[in-house]
Design a protein around this motif. Structure first.
Motif, PDB file in Angstrom:
ATOM      1  N   ASN A  52       1.365  14.043  12.341  1.00 25.98           N
ATOM      2  CA  ASN A  52       1.881  15.410  12.471  1.00 25.98           C
ATOM      3  C   ASN A  52       1.889  16.109  11.116  1.00 25.98           C
ATOM      4  OD1 ASN A  52       2.360  15.353  15.225  1.00 25.98           O
ATOM      5  ND2 ASN A  52       4.565  14.991  15.038  1.00 25.98           N
ATOM      6  N   LYS A  55      -1.622  17.071  10.380  1.00 23.29           N
ATOM      7  CA  LYS A  55      -2.160  18.032  11.342  1.00 23.29           C
ATOM      8  C   LYS A  55      -1.533  19.424  11.206  1.00 23.29           C
ATOM      9  CE  LYS A  55      -1.311  17.849  16.298  1.00 23.29           C
ATOM     10  NZ  LYS A  55      -1.430  17.071  17.525  1.00 23.29           N
ATOM     11  N   GLY A 114       4.087  12.972  20.839  1.00 23.95           N
ATOM     12  CA  GLY A 114       4.322  12.129  19.648  1.00 23.95           C
ATOM     13  C   GLY A 114       5.787  11.990  19.256  1.00 23.95           C
TER      14      GLY A 114
END
Ligand code: ATP
Ligand code: MG
Length: 152
Positions: A52, A55, A114
């Motif tokens: 994360n 990203k 996630g």
């Protein structure tokens, strides 16, 4: 299972360094921290949080991973300097399929699983996970787990 948190974190970071352009800085603790936990699942939490961080940092800003001991607990934090998260989203962030909806996150894409998996894993080990963030500045996710009793 008994394992070194320091070694696990280093191992995961090194794997990301091989496959990513983001610089990942590791602020390790001075002491070795032993956990009694499912190593594969803690690894999955680290992978989800670092993924994360990468990203949601579209400009390849660096990522900082820090681990610290406080009394009998380990704190692990993953900090990024990416798009950030609006405060209104904090309470829903760890629920299944929730994604912040704005033009940045729509471009980036994802399923919204996630963080719900991270929370489930950390809580099933008796720990907790928190977020601090501000829009446009970045985010820090921190999880806390009890350490294994010292065997001396
Ligand atoms: P995936 O299931 O592939 O992980 P996802 O990344 O969208 O998809 P989560 O990891 O659960 O799902 O994250 C939920 C939402 O929280 C994301 O969609 C995003 O809006 C926001 N988010 C999570 N981590 C960050 C971060 N480091 N910076 C900014 N926003 C984040
Ligand atoms: Mg994700």
């Amino acid at each position: 299972d008994h394992f070194s948190l320091n070694k696990l974190v280093l191992e995961v970071i090194e794997r990301f360094r091989e496959t990513n352009d983001h610089a990942i800085h590791f602020d390790n603790a001075d002491n070795d921290m032993l956990l009694i936990a499912d190593r594969n699942r803690i690894e999955q939490v680290l992978v989800n949080l670092i993924s994360n961080a990468i990203k949601y940092s579209p400009n390849e800003q660096e990522i900082e991973v820090r681990i610290r001991q406080d009394h009998n607990q380990a704190h692990v934090s993953i900090r990024d300097f990416g798009i950030g998260i609006p405060e209104h989203a904090f309470e829903k962030l760890f629920t299944k399929f929730y994604r912040v909806d704005n033009s940045d996150t729509r471009k980036i894409g994802g399923t919204g699983l996630g963080l719900s998996i991270c929370k489930e894993i950390i809580e099933s080990h008796g720990g907790s996970i928190e977020v601090e963030s501000s829009i446009g500045k970045g985010s820090t996710f921190t999880f806390t787990l009890d350490l294994a009793e010292e065997t001396s």
